[in-house]
Design an enzyme around this catalytic site. Structure first.
Site, short mmCIF file in Angstrom:
data_model
loop_
_atom_site.label_atom_id
_atom_site.label_comp_id
_atom_site.label_asym_id
_atom_site.label_seq_id
_atom_site.Cartn_x
_atom_site.Cartn_y
_atom_site.Cartn_z
N HIS A 1 60.64 -33.71 -18.06
CA HIS A 1 61.63 -33.14 -18.99
C HIS A 1 60.92 -32.48 -20.17
O HIS A 1 61.28 -31.36 -20.57
CB HIS A 1 62.56 -34.26 -19.48
N GLU A 2 59.90 -33.15 -20.71
CA GLU A 2 59.16 -32.59 -21.85
C GLU A 2 58.39 -31.33 -21.44
O GLU A 2 58.32 -30.36 -22.19
CB GLU A 2 58.19 -33.63 -22.42
N HIS B 1 60.64 -28.34 -21.48
CA HIS B 1 60.81 -27.69 -22.78
C HIS B 1 59.73 -26.64 -23.00
O HIS B 1 60.00 -25.54 -23.51
CB HIS B 1 60.74 -28.73 -23.91
N GLU C 1 68.31 -29.00 -23.75
CA GLU C 1 68.16 -30.31 -23.11
C GLU C 1 68.62 -30.25 -21.66
O GLU C 1 67.99 -30.83 -20.77
CB GLU C 1 68.95 -31.36 -23.88
N ASP D 1 66.27 -30.93 -18.48
CA ASP D 1 66.69 -31.88 -17.44
C ASP D 1 66.66 -31.22 -16.07
O ASP D 1 66.19 -31.81 -15.08
CB ASP D 1 68.11 -32.39 -17.72
#
Length: 410
Positions: free
Chosen positions: A276-277, A280, A354, A358
């Site tokens: 997930h990070e 980003h 977000e 995801d």
């Protein structure tokens, strides 16, 4: 417009902001006892859910008390010429406008911190302790306070001093120089915050060799993501709550995992959080946020340059000597409605980001471990599973757990 009219406009803004926040809080509180959605039935056992309800209600009551106290104190400061008193006190020590401003804000910040420390202490050592979150010692609490004030004095005071200096020699064009200063500082902090600031408060150690590191290396190699810096931070020093975050870019990029996160989650769940990070970064969210905040800062400083020197700003607070620091106080309050609007926009964008992060984790790793990790993290922090939509719209930078699970299960 007269100074008196401006004074009451400032008071009205403060009161309206408080009322809006309290209305949202009340709406949110009424949803505390809602039934848990079917998708989230496995988050809490019955006793755990009752504990989460108690935690939310306790925090809501505490927030009402501290919010009302802060409003009353602020209004008293306005009506009893608190700014005039502090301004005169600062001027009694120096005639230099930069020194006066630094003393002025120093008195207000230190005074505010002293007044709010009992509330902060109660929040940490009573509420967080009662619900099993607090790991902070009294020594750490005090040292954190001192370090925070010193950082504010050095960094905040240094930036303020330079901005006032720009104002002195460039007049209303000071905002251009101030914008460049803040932009460079923001870029610098984005690159080196983890190396320079975090170590002042926490210990960071490289992730040791083992199954977790091997799994992470396998994933980042698969998605073509160069990552040499994976660190573990001692979050358990202060709280049992877990987190992970991405910082920097280029050769300075790193992912930091809280030790509590490693303790709470399985390996595949940790990799899902890391994915997930990485999402980003891959989706350029960090670059977007940096550019957006820089542009917004430029707009704010430009707007400040149009009004900060107006004598009516000082006169509204019953101060006869116009000054940059008083103009800054008045402008900050007048700007708050605009700040609310820009904040809503940035929160909306953040929630979209977000979902994108995801989705990236789902596409490049798996949805199930991310879902279970989100549920575990929500459970372990006693998160609110049924927030009011209006409260989410106004305050949440992340989608609710329900929305994220529904998105991942598509």
């Amino acid at each position: 417009m007269t100074p008196t009219t401006l004074f009451y406009i400032l008071i009205a803004i403060l009161i309206i902001n408080f009322i809006v926040d309290k209305i949202l809080d009340v709406l949110n509180t009424k949803h505390f006892d809602d039934a848990i959605p079917a998708e989230l039935q496995d988050v809490y056992e019955k006793e755990e859910y009752e504990k989460s309800q108690a935690y939310k209600k306790t925090n809501a009551k505490f927030s009402n008390i501290t919010g009302l106290f802060s409003l009353v104190l602020t209004l008293a400061f306005f009506f009893f010429d608190g700014f005039l008193f502090v301004d005169e006190l600062a001027r009694s020590y120096s005639s230099n406008s930069i020194i006066i401003a630094l003393i002025f804000f120093g008195i207000i910040i230190i005074g505010s911190d002293i007044i709010n420390t009992p509330f902060s202490y109660y929040k940490t050592f009573v509420i967080e302790e009662k619900f099993g979150f607090n790991k902070t010692t009294l020594k750490t609490f005090v040292v954190d306070k001192i370090k925070g004030l010193l950082m504010t004095a050095i960094i905040g005071g240094g930036i303020l001093a330079l901005i006032i200096w720009f104002y002195q020699f460039a007049g209303n064009n000071f905002w251009i120089y101030a914008w460049a200063l803040v932009a460079i500082f923001s870029l610098f902090m984005n690159l080196f915050y983890a190396k320079l600031i975090v170590p002042l408060f926490n210990k960071q150690t490289p992730l040791e060799e083992g199954e977790l590191k091997t799994a992470i290396e396998k994933y980042v190699t698969k998605v073509g993501f160069t990552l040499k810096n994976v660190f573990v931070i001692d979050g358990s020093k202060r709280s049992t709550k877990a987190n992970a975050y991405f910082s920097g870019f280029g050769s300075q990029k790193r992912i930091t995992l809280y030790d509590t996160l490693i303790n709470d989650l399985e390996i595949d769940e940790i990799v899902a959080v890391l994915a997930h990070e990485v999402g980003h970064y891959k989706r350029k969210h960090i670059i977007f946020n940096l550019i957006a905040s820089t542009l917004l800062t430029g707009f704010t400083l430009w707007l400040l340059s149009l009004f900060v020197s107006l004598p009516i700003f000082s006169e509204a607070l019953n101060i006869s000597n116009p000054s940059f620091h008083i103009g800054l106080i008045v402008f900050g309050i007048l700007y708050s409605p605009i700040s609310e609007i820009t904040g809503l926009f940035m929160n909306y964008i953040s929630r979209k980001f977000e979902y994108q992060a995801d989705n990236y984790a789902k596409e490049t790793f798996a949805a199930k471990p991310l879902i279970t990790s989100l549920k575990k993290l929500s459970k372990n922090s006693l998160s609110n599973l049924t927030p009011h939509p209006a409260y989410v719209f106004m305050h949440y930078s992340h989608p609710t757990l329900l929305k994220r699970v529904q998105n991942l299960e598509k």
